[in-house]
Design a protein around this motif. Structure first.
Motif, PDB file in Angstrom:
ATOM      1  N   GLU A 299      -6.119   0.278  -2.567  1.00 40.96           N
ATOM      2  CA  GLU A 299      -5.058   1.126  -1.867  1.00 40.96           C
ATOM      3  C   GLU A 299      -3.764   0.636  -2.874  1.00 40.96           C
ATOM      4  O   GLU A 299      -3.084   1.235  -2.892  1.00 40.96           O
ATOM      5  CB  GLU A 299      -5.121   0.385  -0.391  1.00 40.96           C
ATOM      6  N   ARG A 300      -4.029  -0.852  -3.367  1.00 41.71           N
ATOM      7  CA  ARG A 300      -3.056  -0.884  -4.145  1.00 41.71           C
ATOM      8  C   ARG A 300      -2.675  -0.013  -5.300  1.00 41.71           C
ATOM      9  O   ARG A 300      -1.430   0.383  -6.069  1.00 41.71           O
ATOM     10  CB  ARG A 300      -3.373  -2.444  -4.984  1.00 41.71           C
ATOM     11  N   LEU A 301      -4.271   0.633  -6.094  1.00 46.27           N
ATOM     12  CA  LEU A 301      -3.745   1.525  -7.545  1.00 46.27           C
ATOM     13  C   LEU A 301      -3.231   2.761  -6.392  1.00 46.27           C
ATOM     14  O   LEU A 301      -2.075   3.028  -8.005  1.00 46.27           O
ATOM     15  CB  LEU A 301      -4.911   1.837  -7.693  1.00 46.27           C
ATOM     16  N   TRP A 302      -3.273   3.315  -5.436  1.00 44.16           N
ATOM     17  CA  TRP A 302      -2.983   4.474  -4.896  1.00 44.16           C
ATOM     18  C   TRP A 302      -1.765   4.203  -4.567  1.00 44.16           C
ATOM     19  O   TRP A 302      -0.880   5.284  -5.594  1.00 44.16           O
ATOM     20  CB  TRP A 302      -3.015   4.489  -3.558  1.00 44.16           C
ATOM     21  N   GLY A 303      -1.114   2.875  -4.124  1.00 38.54           N
ATOM     22  CA  GLY A 303       0.348   3.074  -4.039  1.00 38.54           C
ATOM     23  C   GLY A 303       1.485   3.242  -5.439  1.00 38.54           C
ATOM     24  O   GLY A 303       2.498   3.397  -5.598  1.00 38.54           O
ATOM     25  N   ALA A 304       0.264   2.612  -6.227  1.00 38.37           N
ATOM     26  CA  ALA A 304       1.056   2.533  -7.616  1.00 38.37           C
ATOM     27  C   ALA A 304       1.434   4.050  -7.985  1.00 38.37           C
ATOM     28  O   ALA A 304       2.400   4.155  -9.450  1.00 38.37           O
ATOM     29  CB  ALA A 304       0.626   1.460  -8.631  1.00 38.37           C
ATOM     30  N   VAL A 305       0.407   4.861  -8.059  1.00 30.67           N
ATOM     31  CA  VAL A 305       0.777   5.401  -8.631  1.00 30.67           C
ATOM     32  C   VAL A 305       1.162   7.103  -7.464  1.00 30.67           C
ATOM     33  O   VAL A 305       1.585   7.569  -8.355  1.00 30.67           O
ATOM     34  CB  VAL A 305      -1.224   6.621  -8.343  1.00 30.67           C
ATOM     35  N   PHE A 306       1.188   7.126  -6.371  1.00 32.50           N
ATOM     36  CA  PHE A 306       1.957   8.313  -5.227  1.00 32.50           C
ATOM     37  C   PHE A 306       2.452   7.465  -4.503  1.00 32.50           C
ATOM     38  O   PHE A 306       1.900   6.538  -3.629  1.00 32.50           O
ATOM     39  CB  PHE A 306       0.099   8.371  -4.671  1.00 32.50           C
ATOM     40  N   PRO A 307       3.669   8.078  -4.335  1.00 35.83           N
ATOM     41  CA  PRO A 307       4.273   7.245  -3.267  1.00 35.83           C
ATOM     42  C   PRO A 307       4.460   7.917  -1.861  1.00 35.83           C
ATOM     43  O   PRO A 307       5.411   8.003  -0.612  1.00 35.83           O
ATOM     44  CB  PRO A 307       5.539   8.261  -4.292  1.00 35.83           C
ATOM     45  N   PHE A 308       3.250   8.972  -1.312  1.00 39.45           N
ATOM     46  CA  PHE A 308       3.361   9.232  -0.364  1.00 39.45           C
ATOM     47  C   PHE A 308       1.705   8.375   0.120  1.00 39.45           C
ATOM     48  O   PHE A 308       0.239   8.007  -0.315  1.00 39.45           O
ATOM     49  CB  PHE A 308       2.927  10.457   0.190  1.00 39.45           C
ATOM     50  N   ASP A 309       1.067   8.579   1.536  1.00 38.68           N
ATOM     51  CA  ASP A 309      -0.128   7.637   2.250  1.00 38.68           C
ATOM     52  C   ASP A 309      -1.581   8.729   2.126  1.00 38.68           C
ATOM     53  O   ASP A 309      -2.436   8.445   1.991  1.00 38.68           O
ATOM     54  CB  ASP A 309       0.274   7.446   3.464  1.00 38.68           C
ATOM     55  N   HIS A 310      -1.003  10.332   2.647  1.00 39.51           N
ATOM     56  CA  HIS A 310      -2.456  11.179   1.982  1.00 39.51           C
ATOM     57  C   HIS A 310      -2.456  12.021   1.391  1.00 39.51           C
ATOM     58  O   HIS A 310      -1.125  13.190   0.754  1.00 39.51           O
ATOM     59  CB  HIS A 310      -2.050  11.545   3.577  1.00 39.51           C
ATOM     60  N   LEU A 311      -2.469  13.110   0.566  1.00 42.85           N
ATOM     61  CA  LEU A 311      -2.752  13.826  -0.535  1.00 42.85           C
ATOM     62  C   LEU A 311      -2.045  15.194   0.106  1.00 42.85           C
ATOM     63  O   LEU A 311      -1.043  15.989  -0.767  1.00 42.85           O
ATOM     64  CB  LEU A 311      -4.242  14.031  -0.550  1.00 42.85           C
ATOM     65  N   MET A 312      -2.741  15.155   1.939  1.00 41.44           N
ATOM     66  CA  MET A 312      -2.261  16.438   1.960  1.00 41.44           C
ATOM     67  C   MET A 312      -0.113  15.894   1.915  1.00 41.44           C
ATOM     68  O   MET A 312       0.227  17.332   2.399  1.00 41.44           O
ATOM     69  CB  MET A 312      -2.058  16.812   3.097  1.00 41.44           C
ATOM     70  N   GLU A 313       0.786  14.957   2.186  1.00 37.90           N
ATOM     71  CA  GLU A 313       1.513  14.913   1.815  1.00 37.90           C
ATOM     72  C   GLU A 313       2.574  15.097   0.761  1.00 37.90           C
ATOM     73  O   GLU A 313       3.963  14.966   0.298  1.00 37.90           O
ATOM     74  CB  GLU A 313       1.969  13.416   2.293  1.00 37.90           C
ATOM     75  N   MET A 314       2.050  15.232  -0.327  1.00 31.52           N
ATOM     76  CA  MET A 314       1.966  15.228  -1.831  1.00 31.52           C
ATOM     77  C   MET A 314       2.893  16.956  -1.456  1.00 31.52           C
ATOM     78  O   MET A 314       2.607  17.996  -1.096  1.00 31.52           O
ATOM     79  CB  MET A 314       1.149  15.597  -2.517  1.00 31.52           C
ATOM     80  N   THR A 315       4.392  16.819  -2.241  1.00 29.10           N
ATOM     81  CA  THR A 315       5.355  17.693  -2.561  1.00 29.10           C
ATOM     82  C   THR A 315       5.010  18.441  -3.694  1.00 29.10           C
ATOM     83  O   THR A 315       4.971  17.332  -4.502  1.00 29.10           O
ATOM     84  CB  THR A 315       6.794  17.121  -1.683  1.00 29.10           C
TER      85      THR A 315
END
Length: 154
Positions: free
Chosen positions: A43-59
């Protein structure tokens, strides 16, 4: 070494069922080369890379798709070239099965055994190509190679 020799703890790493399955193509040595992260570290690594909680929220403001290709899960060996081309010069990737499950995977292992990592109906799997600002993700049998756009204020 027999691929069934290594059993990854599913209690500690719930995604390990994929690699403990009888149809997993990875050898014991390949499994040992993967560094699984616990839920908190993932979760920490995800938060460092992605500004969203779920891949389907990527813009489209996060990443621009550079390539799209339909890959065949029935004959995965035919699609290895896609991964080898996209992972050229990469040593390893951060592979996520959602926000709370991740691993550090040697790039060549992902390239040759991609169908052990991605599944046709996943909407949460993404490979982050370390130090390149690139990702590979899928929707059904369509795979996307995208370049992350530098985020303002990051």
């Amino acid at each position: 070494m027999d691929k069934q020799t290594i059993v990854i703890s599913e209690e500690r790493y719930p995604v390990a069922w994929r690699f403990n399955a009888k149809d997993c193509s990875l050898s014991a040595d390949e499994k040992e080369a993967i560094v699984f992260l616990n839920a908190g570290d993932s979760e920490r690594l995800w938060g460092a890379v992605f500004p969203f909680d779920h891949l389907m929220e990527m813009t489209s403001s996060f990443a621009r798709v550079a390539a799209e290709e339909r890959l065949d899960f029935v004959h995965p060996e035919a699609s290895i070239v896609f991964f080898r081309n996209k992972l050229k010069d990469a040593s390893f990737v951060f592979f996520f099965w959602g926000r709370r499950a991740a691993a550090i995977v040697p790039a060549e292992i992902l390239a040759t055994s991609w169908s052990d990592f991605f599944y046709p109906d996943d909407e949460t799997s993404v490979a982050v190509i370390a130090n390149k600002g690139e990702i590979i993700f899928s929707h059904e049998e369509r795979f996307f190679h995208a370049r992350m756009i530098e985020q303002q204020g990051s």
